[in-house]
Design a protein around this motif. Structure first.
Motif, PDB file in Angstrom:
ATOM      1  N   THR A 140      -9.598  -2.576  12.185  1.00 51.14           N
ATOM      2  CA  THR A 140      -8.646  -2.973  11.140  1.00 51.14           C
ATOM      3  C   THR A 140      -8.082  -1.731  10.461  1.00 51.14           C
ATOM      4  O   THR A 140      -8.574  -0.614  10.644  1.00 51.14           O
ATOM      5  N   ARG A 141      -7.078  -1.970   9.627  1.00 53.81           N
ATOM      6  CA  ARG A 141      -6.578  -0.888   8.777  1.00 53.81           C
ATOM      7  C   ARG A 141      -6.274  -1.476   7.396  1.00 53.81           C
ATOM      8  O   ARG A 141      -6.036  -2.687   7.241  1.00 53.81           O
ATOM      9  N   ALA A 142      -6.306  -0.569   6.422  1.00 63.28           N
ATOM     10  CA  ALA A 142      -5.842  -0.921   5.080  1.00 63.28           C
ATOM     11  C   ALA A 142      -5.118   0.306   4.535  1.00 63.28           C
ATOM     12  O   ALA A 142      -5.580   1.439   4.693  1.00 63.28           O
ATOM     13  N   VAL A 143      -3.966   0.057   3.927  1.00 60.81           N
ATOM     14  CA  VAL A 143      -3.141   1.146   3.413  1.00 60.81           C
ATOM     15  C   VAL A 143      -3.614   1.495   2.007  1.00 60.81           C
ATOM     16  O   VAL A 143      -4.098   0.639   1.260  1.00 60.81           O
ATOM     17  N   LYS A 144      -3.485   2.778   1.654  1.00 60.11           N
ATOM     18  CA  LYS A 144      -3.828   3.244   0.311  1.00 60.11           C
ATOM     19  C   LYS A 144      -2.654   2.951  -0.619  1.00 60.11           C
ATOM     20  O   LYS A 144      -1.493   3.195  -0.286  1.00 60.11           O
ATOM     21  N   LYS A 145      -2.968   2.439  -1.794  1.00 59.50           N
ATOM     22  CA  LYS A 145      -1.922   2.093  -2.757  1.00 59.50           C
ATOM     23  C   LYS A 145      -1.095   3.315  -3.131  1.00 59.50           C
ATOM     24  O   LYS A 145      -1.656   4.370  -3.468  1.00 59.50           O
ATOM     25  N   SER A 146       0.212   3.188  -3.061  1.00 54.94           N
ATOM     26  CA  SER A 146       1.076   4.267  -3.523  1.00 54.94           C
ATOM     27  C   SER A 146       1.690   3.863  -4.859  1.00 54.94           C
ATOM     28  O   SER A 146       1.657   2.687  -5.249  1.00 54.94           O
ATOM     29  N   VAL A 147       2.197   4.865  -5.567  1.00 54.27           N
ATOM     30  CA  VAL A 147       2.783   4.605  -6.885  1.00 54.27           C
ATOM     31  C   VAL A 147       4.259   5.012  -6.855  1.00 54.27           C
ATOM     32  O   VAL A 147       4.681   5.795  -6.008  1.00 54.27           O
ATOM     33  N   PRO A 148       5.040   4.485  -7.789  1.00 51.08           N
ATOM     34  CA  PRO A 148       6.471   4.819  -7.814  1.00 51.08           C
ATOM     35  C   PRO A 148       6.676   6.311  -8.095  1.00 51.08           C
ATOM     36  O   PRO A 148       5.862   6.900  -8.839  1.00 51.08           O
ATOM     37  N   PRO A 149       7.749   6.935  -7.596  1.00 52.86           N
ATOM     38  CA  PRO A 149       8.758   6.318  -6.728  1.00 52.86           C
ATOM     39  C   PRO A 149       8.203   6.082  -5.329  1.00 52.86           C
ATOM     40  O   PRO A 149       7.679   7.001  -4.716  1.00 52.86           O
ATOM     41  N   PHE A 150       8.339   4.855  -4.856  1.00 51.61           N
ATOM     42  CA  PHE A 150       7.778   4.504  -3.553  1.00 51.61           C
ATOM     43  C   PHE A 150       8.532   5.183  -2.414  1.00 51.61           C
ATOM     44  O   PHE A 150       9.750   5.384  -2.492  1.00 51.61           O
ATOM     45  N   GLN A 151       7.783   5.524  -1.366  1.00 52.67           N
ATOM     46  CA  GLN A 151       8.380   6.047  -0.141  1.00 52.67           C
ATOM     47  C   GLN A 151       8.644   4.883   0.812  1.00 52.67           C
ATOM     48  O   GLN A 151       8.314   3.743   0.521  1.00 52.67           O
ATOM     49  N   THR A 152       9.200   5.200   1.964  1.00 55.63           N
ATOM     50  CA  THR A 152       9.460   4.162   2.966  1.00 55.63           C
ATOM     51  C   THR A 152       8.152   3.579   3.493  1.00 55.63           C
ATOM     52  O   THR A 152       7.071   4.156   3.315  1.00 55.63           O
ATOM     53  N   LEU A 153       8.276   2.457   4.188  1.00 57.32           N
ATOM     54  CA  LEU A 153       7.092   1.835   4.816  1.00 57.32           C
ATOM     55  C   LEU A 153       6.422   2.826   5.771  1.00 57.32           C
ATOM     56  O   LEU A 153       5.196   2.970   5.755  1.00 57.32           O
ATOM     57  N   ALA A 154       7.217   3.506   6.576  1.00 56.72           N
ATOM     58  CA  ALA A 154       6.658   4.431   7.570  1.00 56.72           C
ATOM     59  C   ALA A 154       5.867   5.545   6.879  1.00 56.72           C
ATOM     60  O   ALA A 154       4.760   5.889   7.303  1.00 56.72           O
ATOM     61  N   GLU A 155       6.433   6.109   5.788  1.00 57.70           N
ATOM     62  CA  GLU A 155       5.742   7.171   5.051  1.00 57.70           C
ATOM     63  C   GLU A 155       4.493   6.638   4.361  1.00 57.70           C
ATOM     64  O   GLU A 155       3.424   7.255   4.417  1.00 57.70           O
ATOM     65  N   THR A 156       4.632   5.488   3.693  1.00 57.51           N
ATOM     66  CA  THR A 156       3.526   4.922   2.925  1.00 57.51           C
ATOM     67  C   THR A 156       2.361   4.545   3.838  1.00 57.51           C
ATOM     68  O   THR A 156       1.192   4.775   3.510  1.00 57.51           O
TER      69      THR A 156
END
Lengths: 237, 237
Positions: A125-141
């Protein structure tokens, strides 16, 4: 619109692509539309799975957390569970799962959910780390993701299938999340091998597609320059 | 889901492309989801417009007929009208209509309806002749269409706008039908010039997309070989 034949979706996969990651629906509101579901938090804060009315988040440290009603999401699905038995499957890998499910349900032209409970010899599985604003693109995030693997695990897989026509709004094909029975492991499924499991399914005749029209960033965005389907399948595949 | 912020859609434009033209929803059922709408009959039997709860069909002879509750449709939209004033427009042609509407509503990323009542200096419509099984493709069936023009006509235009992301499920952009005030002229709008009209609009945050899952031909069809968006825009543009 029947309660048990409707799939609710808040947001679109497309809006994640340019990084419109603000939470625009609370878990409390999502649960009004179902007792079963998947999703992600604001800033791609982990991977969500709702089972029997209880929402869980797998965060990027691999912890499984209970989710409060005030938790905000940019994208989620839910429905009221009324699954029917489909098959007992043995020895199936993720690569053949969608093919087998389509062959058994004969429902590739509509939305449906599949639930698998059983023994898995390997789950990734995977889980993404929460990002904060200003948000980057999906690919970057999505680069800030953790990958977890476990062997010999009992658990539940929730899958939503969307017809290819709706690729971009949803993930065309199967979108699979997982939670172990002991609630210590889960996330967005990247790969798995099912030893033996009970597979049940629920067909929908209606997609209730809800859009975040009160979110200025969403309404202002020019989607014409986004490479939506490629980016979704790279990030969500 | 609020009654006034939901657009109901039965079927998809995509299913018309290969000729899945069987009627799969009755007018009686469509009216449960709205008092305003557009659509087409089984076999592309004319062009429908629903105003104030009353459905009308413009057939390929140019006649405007009242529609019974048992009338069957492969594709239709409806919603419960609660329009808000948007603008009074003068001297606008169809080519600039969508651009102006988008500029005024600032709502290109969601579904909405626009209603125009006023005086048109010229209106060009079409209505397709009903075909019978075995149905041909949309492109073949739509060849049997009649084109009607009228100068200096008072009437009502109902438009549904869909975001480009949903092109294929709906018509990305505006889909416009027309009925003259004297109920002697109407159809699917191909071109028009508005002299002066009151324009009102209604934003939706929800698309309720209903699919004909009890129709075997629909569920059996392999959509992967259809050239969906090109064929829709050739036929519906």
């Amino acid at each position: 619109m029947s309660k048990y034949t409707t799939l609710y979706q808040h947001g679109t996969l497309a809006l994640l692509v340019p990084g419109l990651l603000s939470g625009t629906l609370t878990m409390g509101d999502l649960l009004k539309h179902g007792d079963t579901g998947i999703g992600t938090g604001e800033g791609l804060d982990g991977e969500l799975i709702i089972l029997d009315g209880k929402p869980y988040q797998v965060d990027s440290d691999g912890n499984v957390n209970e989710v409060s009603n005030s938790f905000n999401m940019p994208f989620a699905n839910s429905h009221f569970a009324k699954y029917s038995p489909l098959a007992e499957l043995e020895d199936v890998s993720q690569d053949y799962f969608e093919e087998q499910i389509i062959s058994l349900t004969h429902a590739s032209n509509t939305f449906f959910s599949v639930k698998v409970t059983g023994s898995f010899s390997n789950v990734k599985t995977r889980a993404v780390k929460k990002s904060v604003p200003p948000f980057q693109t999906l690919a970057e995030t999505a680069k800030n993701q953790s990958i977890f693997t476990r062997d010999h695990v009992e658990g539940t897989l929730i899958s939503y299938y969307s017809p290819k026509l709706f690729d971009g709004a949803a993930v065309g094909g199967c979108h699979n999340h997982f939670l172990s029975d002991d609630h210590t492991f889960g996330g967005h499924l990247l790969d798995f091998h099912l030893d033996k499991g009970d597979v049940s399914y629920q067909l929908f005749d209606t997609l209730e597609q809800h859009l975040p029209i009160d979110n200025k960033a969403y309404m202002d965005h020019d989607f014409s320059k986004d490479n939506i389907t490629d980016d979704i399948h790279n990030a969500e595949g």
